[in-house]
Motif scaffolding. Structure first.
Motif, mmCIF file in Angstrom:
data_model
loop_
_atom_site.group_PDB
_atom_site.id
_atom_site.type_symbol
_atom_site.label_atom_id
_atom_site.label_comp_id
_atom_site.label_asym_id
_atom_site.label_seq_id
_atom_site.Cartn_x
_atom_site.Cartn_y
_atom_site.Cartn_z
ATOM 1 N N UNK A 133 0.817 -1.224 0.000
ATOM 2 C CA UNK A 133 0.000 0.000 0.000
ATOM 3 C C UNK A 133 0.850 1.273 0.000
ATOM 4 N N UNK A 134 2.179 1.119 0.044
ATOM 5 C CA UNK A 134 3.127 2.231 -0.073
ATOM 6 C C UNK A 134 2.999 3.270 1.040
ATOM 7 N N UNK A 135 2.575 2.855 2.233
ATOM 8 C CA UNK A 135 2.516 3.762 3.374
ATOM 9 C C UNK A 135 3.727 3.529 4.264
ATOM 10 N N UNK A 136 4.166 4.590 4.940
ATOM 11 C CA UNK A 136 5.308 4.529 5.854
ATOM 12 C C UNK A 136 4.792 4.624 7.288
ATOM 13 N N UNK A 137 5.401 3.846 8.196
ATOM 14 C CA UNK A 137 5.023 3.841 9.609
ATOM 15 C C UNK A 137 6.277 3.925 10.460
ATOM 16 N N UNK A 138 6.268 4.826 11.444
ATOM 17 C CA UNK A 138 7.397 4.924 12.359
ATOM 18 C C UNK A 138 7.430 3.695 13.253
ATOM 19 N N UNK A 139 8.598 3.074 13.376
ATOM 20 C CA UNK A 139 8.729 1.832 14.138
ATOM 21 C C UNK A 139 8.486 2.032 15.628
ATOM 22 N N UNK A 140 8.795 3.205 16.163
ATOM 23 C CA UNK A 140 8.627 3.400 17.602
ATOM 24 C C UNK A 140 7.166 3.474 18.018
ATOM 25 N N UNK A 141 6.232 3.546 17.071
ATOM 26 C CA UNK A 141 4.806 3.520 17.404
ATOM 27 C C UNK A 141 4.308 2.104 17.671
ATOM 28 N N UNK A 142 5.013 1.105 17.122
ATOM 29 C CA UNK A 142 4.617 -0.284 17.341
ATOM 30 C C UNK A 142 4.863 -0.637 18.798
ATOM 31 N N UNK A 143 3.872 -1.239 19.430
ATOM 32 C CA UNK A 143 3.980 -1.612 20.833
ATOM 33 C C UNK A 143 3.456 -0.540 21.772
ATOM 34 N N UNK A 144 3.512 0.728 21.359
ATOM 35 C CA UNK A 144 2.987 1.824 22.174
ATOM 36 C C UNK A 144 1.499 2.026 21.920
ATOM 37 N N UNK A 145 1.078 1.746 20.712
ATOM 38 C CA UNK A 145 -0.303 1.978 20.265
ATOM 39 C C UNK A 145 -0.800 0.656 19.695
#
Length: 86
Positions: A35-47
């Motif tokens: 889907x060509x979207x970017x996600x910050x890795x530090x958000x995983x596990x926090x949200x």
């Protein structure tokens, strides 16, 4: 002939939007190849992963506030959010 080169393919992450495991690891963020979207890795596990906003979505939220279009004001605002203790 079309050739696509993907480097740093990560199996530790998946796309919160389309659930694809075709992820490119760019260090601080991941990119979904589907889907060509970017996600910050530090958000995983926090949200909860299904609630993580893509970088493009975060930019859209920030850009909707007229006062935050100025880079200096936006930087001060984002820093104040980082320092906010809920």
């Amino acid at each position: 002939m079309f050739m696509r080169a993907i480097f740093n393919i990560s199996t530790n992450y998946y796309c919160p939007r389309c659930n694809s495991t075709e992820i490119v690891d760019h260090g601080e963020y991941i990119e979904c190849s589907k889907c060509c979207l970017d996600f910050f890795k530090d958000h995983f596990g926090e949200i909860n992963n299904e609630n993580i906003l893509a970088e493009e979505e975060l930019k859209g939220v920030i850009d909707s506030f007229e006062g935050l279009k100025d880079k200096k004001i936006r930087k001060v605002f984002l820093k104040s959010i980082e320092n906010d203790n809920f």
